[in-house]
Design a protein around this motif. Structure first.
Motif, short mmCIF file in Angstrom:
data_model
loop_
_atom_site.label_atom_id
_atom_site.label_comp_id
_atom_site.label_asym_id
_atom_site.label_seq_id
_atom_site.Cartn_x
_atom_site.Cartn_y
_atom_site.Cartn_z
N LYS A 281 10.34 -15.09 -3.99
CA LYS A 281 10.17 -13.65 -3.81
C LYS A 281 9.26 -13.35 -2.63
O LYS A 281 8.52 -14.22 -2.16
N GLU A 282 9.32 -12.11 -2.18
CA GLU A 282 8.44 -11.71 -1.09
C GLU A 282 7.02 -11.50 -1.59
O GLU A 282 6.81 -11.19 -2.77
N ARG A 283 6.08 -11.63 -0.68
CA ARG A 283 4.69 -11.35 -1.02
C ARG A 283 4.56 -9.86 -1.33
O ARG A 283 5.11 -9.01 -0.60
N GLU A 284 3.82 -9.53 -2.39
CA GLU A 284 3.66 -8.13 -2.78
C GLU A 284 2.20 -7.78 -2.96
O GLU A 284 1.40 -8.56 -3.48
N TRP A 285 1.88 -6.56 -2.53
CA TRP A 285 0.55 -6.03 -2.73
C TRP A 285 0.36 -5.71 -4.21
O TRP A 285 1.26 -5.19 -4.87
N ILE A 286 -0.85 -6.01 -4.73
CA ILE A 286 -1.09 -5.67 -6.12
C ILE A 286 -2.33 -4.82 -6.34
O ILE A 286 -2.41 -4.08 -7.33
N GLU B 11 1.75 -0.60 -10.00
CA GLU B 11 1.98 -0.10 -11.35
C GLU B 11 2.13 -1.22 -12.38
O GLU B 11 1.62 -1.12 -13.49
N VAL B 12 2.76 -2.31 -12.00
CA VAL B 12 3.08 -3.37 -12.95
C VAL B 12 1.82 -4.10 -13.44
O VAL B 12 1.86 -4.74 -14.50
N VAL B 13 0.70 -3.98 -12.73
CA VAL B 13 -0.52 -4.65 -13.17
C VAL B 13 -1.58 -3.67 -13.66
O VAL B 13 -2.63 -4.08 -14.17
N LYS B 14 -1.30 -2.39 -13.52
CA LYS B 14 -2.28 -1.37 -13.91
C LYS B 14 -2.61 -1.49 -15.38
O LYS B 14 -1.71 -1.62 -16.22
N GLY B 15 -3.89 -1.48 -15.69
CA GLY B 15 -4.32 -1.60 -17.08
C GLY B 15 -4.54 -3.03 -17.52
O GLY B 15 -5.14 -3.28 -18.57
N ARG B 16 -4.05 -4.00 -16.76
CA ARG B 16 -4.25 -5.41 -17.09
C ARG B 16 -5.14 -6.12 -16.08
O ARG B 16 -5.85 -7.05 -16.42
N PHE B 17 -5.07 -5.70 -14.82
CA PHE B 17 -5.85 -6.33 -13.76
C PHE B 17 -6.95 -5.37 -13.30
O PHE B 17 -6.74 -4.15 -13.26
N THR B 18 -8.09 -5.94 -12.94
CA THR B 18 -9.19 -5.15 -12.39
C THR B 18 -9.72 -5.81 -11.14
O THR B 18 -10.12 -6.98 -11.18
N ILE B 19 -9.72 -5.06 -10.05
CA ILE B 19 -10.30 -5.55 -8.80
C ILE B 19 -11.74 -5.04 -8.71
O ILE B 19 -12.03 -3.90 -9.08
N SER B 20 -12.63 -5.89 -8.25
CA SER B 20 -14.03 -5.51 -8.08
C SER B 20 -14.60 -6.30 -6.92
O SER B 20 -13.94 -7.19 -6.37
#
Length: 114
Positions: free
Chosen positions: A43-48, A62-71
């Motif tokens: 697959k292509e590289r995707e921004w998350i 959207e697919v990672v919202k609520g599961r991933f946290t960037i800090s």
């Protein structure tokens, strides 16, 4: 020179958690928007996710919202990606990205499997 070094990848079971780190050097980290991307096999590289220089604003795919946290920790020149409730479809190489100069880290593999 700009250097981005990711760490923290590995194998994890579905529903598990991992925290990725990206240690940055060679630029003024505290002034810089930072991003995480991923690339799954075939697959292509995707921004998350990305995070503003002060950490005051974050954005997520959207697919990672609520599961991933960037800090970020500007004192340590490090950006993090806390991942929880991982799913097999999260399996990918995860990359740290410095958008202003389009620099990439080498990536860290995350494999979600039972």
């Amino acid at each position: 020179q700009v250097k981005l070094v990711e760490s923290g990848g590995g194998f994890v079971q579905p529903g598990g958690s991992l925290r990725l780190s990206c240690a940055a050097s060679g630029f003024t980290f505290s002034d810089s928007l930072m991003s995480w991307y991923r690339q799954a096999p075939g697959k292509e590289r995707e921004w998350i996710a990305n995070i503003a220089p002060t950490g005051s604003m974050t954005n997520y795919k959207e697919v990672v919202k609520g599961r991933f946290t960037i800090s970020r920790d500007n004192a340590r020149n490090t950006v993090y990606l806390q991942m929880s409730d991982l799913k097999p479809e999260d399996t990918a190489v995860y990359f740290c990205h410095f958008p202003s100069k389009n620099y990439w880290g080498q990536g860290t593999q995350v494999t979600v499997t039972s």
